[in-house]
Design an enzyme around this catalytic site. Structure first.
Site, PDB file in Angstrom:
ATOM      1  N   TRP B 326       0.844  -1.204   0.000  1.00  0.00           N
ATOM      2  CA  TRP B 326       0.000   0.000   0.000  1.00  0.00           C
ATOM      3  C   TRP B 326       0.876   1.251   0.000  1.00  0.00           C
ATOM      4  O   TRP B 326       0.538   2.261  -0.602  1.00  0.00           O
ATOM      5  CB  TRP B 326      -0.895  -0.018   1.244  1.00  0.00           C
ATOM      6  CG  TRP B 326      -1.699   1.226   1.449  1.00  0.00           C
ATOM      7  CD1 TRP B 326      -2.907   1.528   0.878  1.00  0.00           C
ATOM      8  CD2 TRP B 326      -1.378   2.358   2.270  1.00  0.00           C
ATOM      9  NE1 TRP B 326      -3.351   2.749   1.296  1.00  0.00           N
ATOM     10  CE2 TRP B 326      -2.427   3.283   2.152  1.00  0.00           C
ATOM     11  CE3 TRP B 326      -0.304   2.671   3.106  1.00  0.00           C
ATOM     12  CZ2 TRP B 326      -2.442   4.499   2.827  1.00  0.00           C
ATOM     13  CZ3 TRP B 326      -0.312   3.874   3.769  1.00  0.00           C
ATOM     14  CH2 TRP B 326      -1.367   4.774   3.628  1.00  0.00           C
ATOM     15  N   HIS B 327       2.028   1.165   0.697  1.00  0.00           N
ATOM     16  CA  HIS B 327       2.901   2.339   0.769  1.00  0.00           C
ATOM     17  C   HIS B 327       3.533   2.675  -0.567  1.00  0.00           C
ATOM     18  O   HIS B 327       3.920   3.812  -0.802  1.00  0.00           O
ATOM     19  CB  HIS B 327       4.000   2.124   1.823  1.00  0.00           C
ATOM     20  CG  HIS B 327       3.485   2.233   3.215  1.00  0.00           C
ATOM     21  ND1 HIS B 327       2.967   1.154   3.895  1.00  0.00           N
ATOM     22  CD2 HIS B 327       3.388   3.282   4.065  1.00  0.00           C
ATOM     23  CE1 HIS B 327       2.578   1.545   5.105  1.00  0.00           C
ATOM     24  NE2 HIS B 327       2.820   2.826   5.232  1.00  0.00           N
ATOM     25  N   GLY B 328       3.662   1.692  -1.420  1.00  0.00           N
ATOM     26  CA  GLY B 328       4.245   1.985  -2.720  1.00  0.00           C
ATOM     27  C   GLY B 328       4.733   0.730  -3.404  1.00  0.00           C
ATOM     28  O   GLY B 328       4.934  -0.310  -2.762  1.00  0.00           O
ATOM     29  N   PHE B 470       2.465   8.723  -0.392  1.00  0.00           N
ATOM     30  CA  PHE B 470       1.658   7.503  -0.384  1.00  0.00           C
ATOM     31  C   PHE B 470       0.210   7.786  -0.756  1.00  0.00           C
ATOM     32  O   PHE B 470      -0.619   6.937  -0.704  1.00  0.00           O
ATOM     33  CB  PHE B 470       1.721   6.824   0.990  1.00  0.00           C
ATOM     34  CG  PHE B 470       3.144   6.573   1.435  1.00  0.00           C
ATOM     35  CD1 PHE B 470       4.068   6.069   0.537  1.00  0.00           C
ATOM     36  CD2 PHE B 470       3.553   6.855   2.715  1.00  0.00           C
ATOM     37  CE1 PHE B 470       5.380   5.866   0.922  1.00  0.00           C
ATOM     38  CE2 PHE B 470       4.860   6.637   3.119  1.00  0.00           C
ATOM     39  CZ  PHE B 470       5.773   6.147   2.217  1.00  0.00           C
TER      40      PHE B 470
END
Lengths: 109, 470
Positions: B326-328, B470
């Protein structure tokens, strides 16, 4: 993992006997804080205005901000900030005792 | 437009005045003012993506209506829910992960002779996309589960666009915020006091602590670990732990405080995370709105704590890997998620099979151990590449003597950033109660002086918040 909905702004119910309700409290507090900053930190506004796009419609804003900065500086209102800045710069420039020694003595440590 | 800038102050003060004057006459007008202000706030970064925000809200609103109608008619909500979740994930995947997969697949496609057909797309990542798509998904799932009722288009658009939380959370759920939108907010003195304290405290953590650590230590240590001494690299790792906490919690504090001044309550997002004595405890204290989102909408959907211990470990691992992703779209984030998932699984296994004769680790040692697990994870999180993270560990282990980057101020800020985790948890409410009893002019005077001191201490300019990416 957390399973609660509590907000950091949920502090307490209103205390009795207070002169102003919340909205008036905020209006006065924010107003005074903004006014104080305009007087004591006018150069920040001048810097912000100086960074605006140099077009005719921004000129009055730049002039007003510069005027305010000059006037407050002329009355010494920028001194508290200058003194604080000087102190903070000294803190930032501080080094460990052995770093302040000459290079040849530092090697011996 | 960053919170700790004059640009934002000049934007926020008129919004505050409008909301509490024009907005007092009609709650609908209050919401319209907030919505327009939110679009101006988002548009200041890139006007093109305001339409993405509106489109995303429109999709979630219309699908929520369809899900609710199916549920009312006694039909299955799954098809519409699936479409809604896929639409949100599709938006996220396109902007956030398209480039990553194309880059990873490029060698295979080139080998297969498709290289010249690879699209040359430079996709700009809209700020806060992970936050508002997660908000949209949780709204749809809550409707399907019957946890919340469909809201008006205005309320949903405002929920997803509301500027205090728009770009870096906290992830505020419809069930928490929409009922607040539907009533005329009331401002209490204690709410004003707590909000002002949170805004000023957030300003200090971001503009002074996080910025100073980033510029003076962390950026240099991670840019070229081979050029740094062992002590500086150790300080760099601890410094990043403090920097990311002070940066992200500062955003959350300011978001909560700004929303508070507008009359709305946002959830707590941080609770002294580095005093956690287990990784499970850490995730109860760090980015609480994301961890509870992952728990409610992913971990429980995977089966949660049901089934055997290995099944639970699998669910923990999948949840944390996806949390990392999800962060990247980077291997470093996946490894960070994998590390957390792995340690959470080990903790679970240890709780299950701990020999009765084995002693518990004393709490201070457990806190110290967990802190270092988290710091090791942060090295992966902060490094630009996997090779960069591994190089950092290697150079750290080389323990080159000397100290160059870690000045007394930097060491003091690291110590301060860690020490604030061990203050009494009730400090803020106690302080807010005290400030609420002050006369308003005194509150204003102290707030103004505090902001002046912070503005003096901060360097030139303010870096973007870490979680903006993000």
């Amino acid at each position: 993992m957390a399973d609660r909905f509590d907000s950091p702004v949920d502090v307490a119910t209103e205390l009795p006997g207070m002169a102003l309700p919340g909205l008036a409290q905020m209006a006065v507090a924010v107003g005074i804080a903004a006014f104080g900053l305009l007087l004591l930190n006018a150069h920040a506004l001048a810097d912000w205005a100086g960074a605006l796009e140099p077009v005719p419609r921004t000129a009055p804003i730049v002039n007003a901000a510069d005027y305010l900065a000059e006037q407050t500086a002329a009355r010494g209102l920028d001194r508290p900030r200058a003194a604080l800045k000087s102190f903070w710069d000294d803190v930032k420039a501080a080094r460990w005792p052995h770093e302040a020694l000459p290079q040849d003595q530092r090697k011996k440590l | 437009m960053l919170f700790p800038t004059l640009d934002f102050a000049i934007f926020f003060l008129p919004v505050l005045v409008l909301v509490w004057t024009v907005g007092q006459a009609s709650n609908e007008w209050r919401k319209i003012i907030l919505l327009l202000a939110s679009w101006i706030f988002y548009g200041a970064w890139d006007w093109r993506f305001v339409s993405l925000l509106i489109g995303s809200a429109a999709i979630n609103w219309s699908i929520a209506q369809a899900v609710h109608a199916r549920a009312e008619a006694g039909g299955s909500v799954q098809p519409w829910l699936g479409i809604g979740v896929a639409a949100n994930l599709g938006i996220l995947a396109f902007f956030k992960y398209f480039g990553f997969f194309l880059e990873e697949l490029a060698p295979i496609l080139m080998a297969a002779g498709f290289g010249r057909d690879l699209p040359l797309l430079e996709i700009i990542l809209p700020v806060g996309i992970s936050f508002f798509t997660f908000q949209g998904m949780s709204y749809l799932i809550d409707i399907a589960r019957g946890h919340t009722k469909p809201a008006s288009f205005l309320d949903i658009t405002l929920l997803m666009s509301f500027f205090p939380h728009l770009v870096a959370g906290p992830i505020v759920r419809a069930s928490h915020l929409v009922p607040q939108f539907q009533a005329v907010p009331k401002l209490t003195r204690s709410m004003v006091a707590a909000s002002l304290i949170l805004i000023i405290w957030g300003l200090f953590k971001k503009a002074v602590v996080a910025n100073e650590l980033a510029i003076g230590l962390v950026d240099k240590a991670f840019f070229d670990p081979a050029a740094q001494t062992g002590l500086d690299l150790l300080a760099g790792a601890y410094g990043y732990a403090v920097q990311i906490y002070c940066d992200f919690s500062a955003y959350s504090d300011m978001a909560v405080g700004l929303a508070g001044l507008l009359g709305y309550r946002f959830p707590r997002n941080f609770d002294q995370p580095y005093r956690a004595a287990s990784l499970q405890d850490f995730w109860r204290r760090w980015h609480i709105s994301l961890s509870s989102w992952l728990r409610d909408y992913l971990y429980i959907s995977l089966g949660g704590n049901r089934g055997g211990v290995w099944f639970v470990c699998r669910n923990l691992m999948i949840t944390m890997l996806l949390g990392g992703f999800w962060h990247g779209a980077k291997w470093t984030f996946l490894i960070w998620g994998g590390l957390h998932g792995g340690v959470l699984a080990i903790e679970r296994l240890w709780r299950e099979w701990r020999p009765s004769s084995a002693a518990f680790l004393p709490r201070p040692l457990a806190i110290l151990f967990i802190f270092h697990v988290v710091v090791a994870g942060w090295i992966f999180f902060r490094a630009d590449t996997l090779a960069g993270a591994l190089a950092y560990f290697a150079e750290l282990a080389a323990l080159r003597p000397g100290v160059a980057l870690t000045t007394p101020l930097i060491a003091g800020l690291i110590g301060f950033g860690l020490a604030i985790h061990f203050t009494p948890p009730a400090l803020l409410p106690a302080l807010a109660r005290r400030v609420a009893a002050w006369p308003a002019p005194l509150t204003g005077l102290v707030a103004g002086l505090a902001i002046l001191i912070i503005d003096t201490m901060r360097g030139d300019g303010v870096a973007a918040f870490i979680y903006y990416q993000f």
